[in-house]
Write a protein that holds these residues in place. Structure first.
Motif, mmCIF file in Angstrom:
data_model
loop_
_atom_site.group_PDB
_atom_site.id
_atom_site.type_symbol
_atom_site.label_atom_id
_atom_site.label_comp_id
_atom_site.label_asym_id
_atom_site.label_seq_id
_atom_site.Cartn_x
_atom_site.Cartn_y
_atom_site.Cartn_z
ATOM 1 N N SER A 37 24.146 5.370 -9.706
ATOM 2 C CA SER A 37 23.405 5.340 -8.447
ATOM 3 C C SER A 37 21.974 5.786 -8.707
ATOM 4 O O SER A 37 21.750 6.782 -9.403
ATOM 5 N N ILE A 38 21.026 5.022 -8.151
ATOM 6 C CA ILE A 38 19.602 5.320 -8.326
ATOM 7 C C ILE A 38 18.920 5.235 -6.972
ATOM 8 O O ILE A 38 19.144 4.282 -6.216
ATOM 9 N N LEU A 39 18.094 6.205 -6.649
ATOM 10 C CA LEU A 39 17.297 6.192 -5.434
ATOM 11 C C LEU A 39 15.841 6.432 -5.814
ATOM 12 O O LEU A 39 15.513 7.455 -6.421
ATOM 13 N N VAL A 40 14.973 5.466 -5.476
ATOM 14 C CA VAL A 40 13.562 5.548 -5.825
ATOM 15 C C VAL A 40 12.729 5.443 -4.553
ATOM 16 O O VAL A 40 12.917 4.519 -3.754
ATOM 17 N N SER A 41 11.829 6.394 -4.352
ATOM 18 C CA SER A 41 10.894 6.352 -3.226
ATOM 19 C C SER A 41 9.533 5.891 -3.735
ATOM 20 O O SER A 41 9.028 6.415 -4.728
ATOM 21 N N LEU A 42 8.971 4.909 -3.030
ATOM 22 C CA LEU A 42 7.726 4.291 -3.468
ATOM 23 C C LEU A 42 6.665 4.407 -2.388
ATOM 24 O O LEU A 42 6.949 4.216 -1.199
ATOM 25 N N ASN A 43 5.473 4.721 -2.804
ATOM 26 C CA ASN A 43 4.343 4.789 -1.898
ATOM 27 C C ASN A 43 3.466 3.557 -2.095
ATOM 28 O O ASN A 43 3.112 3.211 -3.228
ATOM 29 N N LEU A 44 3.124 2.865 -1.003
ATOM 30 C CA LEU A 44 2.306 1.657 -1.060
ATOM 31 C C LEU A 44 0.874 1.992 -0.657
ATOM 32 O O LEU A 44 0.645 2.720 0.304
ATOM 33 N N GLY A 45 -0.078 1.463 -1.387
ATOM 34 C CA GLY A 45 -1.481 1.716 -1.080
ATOM 35 C C GLY A 45 -2.354 0.574 -1.530
ATOM 36 O O GLY A 45 -1.896 -0.547 -1.738
ATOM 37 N N LYS A 46 -3.640 0.840 -1.699
ATOM 38 C CA LYS A 46 -4.577 -0.154 -2.203
ATOM 39 C C LYS A 46 -5.599 0.537 -3.087
ATOM 40 O O LYS A 46 -5.900 1.722 -2.910
ATOM 41 N N ASP A 47 -6.123 -0.244 -4.047
ATOM 42 C CA ASP A 47 -7.173 0.305 -4.896
ATOM 43 C C ASP A 47 -8.540 -0.124 -4.371
ATOM 44 O O ASP A 47 -8.649 -0.784 -3.332
ATOM 45 N N GLN A 48 -9.602 0.239 -5.091
ATOM 46 C CA GLN A 48 -10.955 -0.045 -4.618
ATOM 47 C C GLN A 48 -11.274 -1.538 -4.574
ATOM 48 O O GLN A 48 -12.145 -1.972 -3.831
ATOM 49 N N GLY A 85 -14.701 -20.330 -0.573
ATOM 50 C CA GLY A 85 -13.511 -19.604 -0.984
ATOM 51 C C GLY A 85 -13.149 -18.617 0.107
ATOM 52 O O GLY A 85 -13.879 -18.438 1.092
ATOM 53 N N ILE A 86 -12.000 -17.970 -0.049
ATOM 54 C CA ILE A 86 -11.560 -16.980 0.934
ATOM 55 C C ILE A 86 -11.206 -15.688 0.220
ATOM 56 O O ILE A 86 -10.588 -15.687 -0.845
ATOM 57 N N ASP A 87 -11.633 -14.585 0.805
ATOM 58 C CA ASP A 87 -11.360 -13.244 0.292
ATOM 59 C C ASP A 87 -10.189 -12.673 1.078
ATOM 60 O O ASP A 87 -10.283 -12.461 2.286
ATOM 61 N N TYR A 88 -9.059 -12.457 0.402
ATOM 62 C CA TYR A 88 -7.914 -11.863 1.082
ATOM 63 C C TYR A 88 -7.506 -10.539 0.430
ATOM 64 O O TYR A 88 -6.323 -10.205 0.307
ATOM 65 N N SER A 89 -8.504 -9.774 0.032
ATOM 66 C CA SER A 89 -8.239 -8.424 -0.447
ATOM 67 C C SER A 89 -7.768 -7.547 0.714
ATOM 68 O O SER A 89 -8.022 -7.846 1.885
ATOM 69 N N LEU A 90 -7.078 -6.475 0.386
ATOM 70 C CA LEU A 90 -6.617 -5.546 1.418
ATOM 71 C C LEU A 90 -7.795 -4.747 1.964
ATOM 72 O O LEU A 90 -8.660 -4.301 1.206
ATOM 73 N N VAL A 91 -7.819 -4.546 3.276
ATOM 74 C CA VAL A 91 -8.835 -3.679 3.880
ATOM 75 C C VAL A 91 -8.242 -2.314 4.238
ATOM 76 O O VAL A 91 -8.955 -1.419 4.687
ATOM 77 N N GLY A 92 -6.965 -2.158 4.033
ATOM 78 C CA GLY A 92 -6.292 -0.889 4.279
ATOM 79 C C GLY A 92 -4.943 -0.901 3.614
ATOM 80 O O GLY A 92 -4.436 -1.942 3.189
ATOM 81 N N ALA A 93 -4.342 0.282 3.483
ATOM 82 C CA ALA A 93 -3.013 0.374 2.895
ATOM 83 C C ALA A 93 -1.983 -0.235 3.834
ATOM 84 O O ALA A 93 -2.149 -0.211 5.057
ATOM 85 N N PRO A 94 -0.912 -0.829 3.304
ATOM 86 C CA PRO A 94 0.169 -1.318 4.164
ATOM 87 C C PRO A 94 0.700 -0.194 5.056
ATOM 88 O O PRO A 94 0.830 0.945 4.621
ATOM 89 N N GLN A 95 0.982 -0.546 6.313
ATOM 90 C CA GLN A 95 1.472 0.423 7.287
ATOM 91 C C GLN A 95 2.967 0.216 7.499
ATOM 92 O O GLN A 95 3.410 -0.870 7.863
#
Length: 479
Positions: free
Chosen positions: A137-148, A227-237
């Motif tokens: 059994s494995i339980l992993v907690s992950l934090n989602l964010g964005k870089d610069q 072209g289109i810029d689809y970079s993240l403007v914030g961390a996933p909520q």
């Protein structure tokens, strides 16, 4: 034992490559929401990927020591280990509001084969073994964010694992002696394996997942213009019902890129979670596209006499305008005319519930073509305005559209080199040109559409489509 839960996270992030967001965060041009159903799709994708990866995974060596009666302490190494069988009983991806995602693998089984070697003083013995591990059994907690750079990031903030039982069968030189002490060997290996599992998860996240995420593209060239810029403007909520990811959704020119002089409006997503994935596309995305194509000169149209049907009563010829502009035929008898149309500024869309409209203002310049290829001469300039409605369509991969007129063109004389004339008589002519030349050209561009920010080979079905204040809202399931 050697499972890699981060593959489930890769699947999740690929789906998101596509509420209000935190203070100080720019409003997005695109927002993607993955619901619990979408998370289940990601789990299934991750599980299939995990099984495929494990079939070719080489496991790290294990080493240690144990005591065998009168022989004393013996050093051992288990090497060349490969997974023969992996049984995944239960896997889950779950959302934890304000924290991130938890990936769990429960009550799994794995069998591993490899080589063993023991060493005592100057004596070295070796052989092969089969190792079975139950109740992993494995339980992993992950934090989602964005870089610069606007790319997604994932970090392992917690990892816990446990193993119910380990059994080993040893063959080779004096294996019968080692098998007498298999329980002591198994008890020695179990804590080593438990320590290695989370160590492998963390190392895999650092060495494989993080470098992969850093290579994800955040721009896409659509054609030779834009072209289109689809970079993240914030961390996933993360909420209890879904994962909302904000993307910039801004068009830019291929050969130039200047700051947009207007801001994206806020997007407040409806509380809908029946489909696997939802997209909100702001009017900002469409209006930055309009700005780019306008500045690139792609909204200019030249109308020549050859574009007019032969059976149309008025041709682009001075003689045809005798009744409308008598002085034109007198000053330039029997000469062809040419019209250039372009917007005064980039036409912007306005989204209101159920409707998409825009009110372009066009400049129409008329020229006379001088004989003997002597060039052309400016005659007059007219402002034309109208109200246009847009029909939005969504297919499995793109957002497309078409336009229809909400009102006829209204004309106003801005400048004339041939004296005053009544432009009301010209409105029917220019309305015809717009309907048969300008609008079809714009519709051809709209028909090409804007690609949805989907992973490769991913398609949408069971579509739900709505128009809200400032944005389009699309719900779908994923194939």
């Amino acid at each position: 034992m050697m499972a890699r839960p981060y593959y489930m996270v890769v699947a999740l992030l690929l789906l998101a490559e596509f509420t209000r967001f935190g203070e100080g965060t720019p409003n997005p041009g695109f927002v993607a929401r993955i619901t619990g159903k979408g998370l289940e799709y990601a789990r299934q994708y991750g599980e299939a990927t995990l099984k495929n990866e494990l079939s070719t995974t080489k496991l790290p060596d294990l080493s240690g020591s144990y005591g065998i009666g009168w022989l004393g302490s013996v050093n051992y190494v288990f090497s060349g280990m490969r997974i023969h069988r992996f049984l995944l009983q239960d896997s889950q991806l779950s959302l934890h509001p304000g924290q991130g995602i938890k990936a769990s693998l429960s009550d799994n089984y794995v069998s591993v084969g490899g080589n063993w070697k023991v060493k005592k003083s100057f004596i070295t013995l070796h052989g092969t073994f089969d190792l079975s591990v139950d109740g992993i059994s494995i339980l992993v907690s992950l934090n989602l964010g964005k870089d610069q750079s606007g790319r997604p990031t994932v970090s392992v903030i917690h990892c816990h694992n446990s193993i119910s039982h380990v059994s080993i069968e040893i063959s080779g030189h004096i294996s019968w002696i080692l098998n007498l002490f298999h329980e002591r060997i198994e008890n020695n290996i179990k804590p080593i394996l438990e320590q290695k599992i989370c160590e492998m998860v963390r190392k895999s996240a650092i060495s494989r997942l993080e470098p992969y995420l850093r290579t994800l593209p955040v721009t896409l060239m659509l054609d030779q213009i834009a072209g289109i810029d689809y970079s993240l403007v914030g961390a996933p909520q993360v909420t209890s019902q879904g994962l909302d990811t904000p993307f910039k959704g801004e068009f830019f020119g291929r050969n130039w890129n200047t700051s947009v002089p207007f801001d994206a409006p806020p997007i407040t997503l409806p509380q809908k979670h029946d489909h696997m994935i939802y997209f909100a596309v702001s009017e900002y995305a469409f209006n930055t596209a309009s700005r780019v194509y306008y500045q690139a000169g792609q909204m200019k149209f030249t109308i020549q006499n050859k574009h007019i049907p032969l059976d149309f009563p008025i041709q682009l010829h001075t003689s045809s305008f005798w009744a409308i502009i008598p002085q034109l035929a007198m000053l330039y008898p029997n000469m062809e005319l040419e019209l250039e149309t372009s917007p005064e500024s980039a036409p912007f869309l306005t989204f209101t519930p159920g409707n998409v409209t825009f009110m372009p203002v066009m400049d129409i310049q008329a020229f006379v073509l001088l004989p003997n290829s002597a060039g052309r001469k400016s005659l007059f300039q007219i402002r034309a305005s109208t109200n246009i409605s847009i029909t939005i369509n969504v297919n499995s991969t793109r957002i497309t559209g078409s336009l229809t007129t909400g009102s006829d063109l209204k004309l106003e004389l801005k400048h004339s080199n041939i004296g005053f004339f009544n432009v009301n008589l010209m409105e029917s002519i220019f309305n015809y040109y717009a309907l048969h030349t300008v609008y079809p050209s714009l519709n051809a561009k709209l028909e090409e559409g804007i690609p949805l920010p989907l992973p490769r080979d991913t398609y949408l079905n069971s579509l739900e489509f709505q128009i809200h204040e400032n944005f389009l809202f699309l719900g779908a399931n994923v194939d």
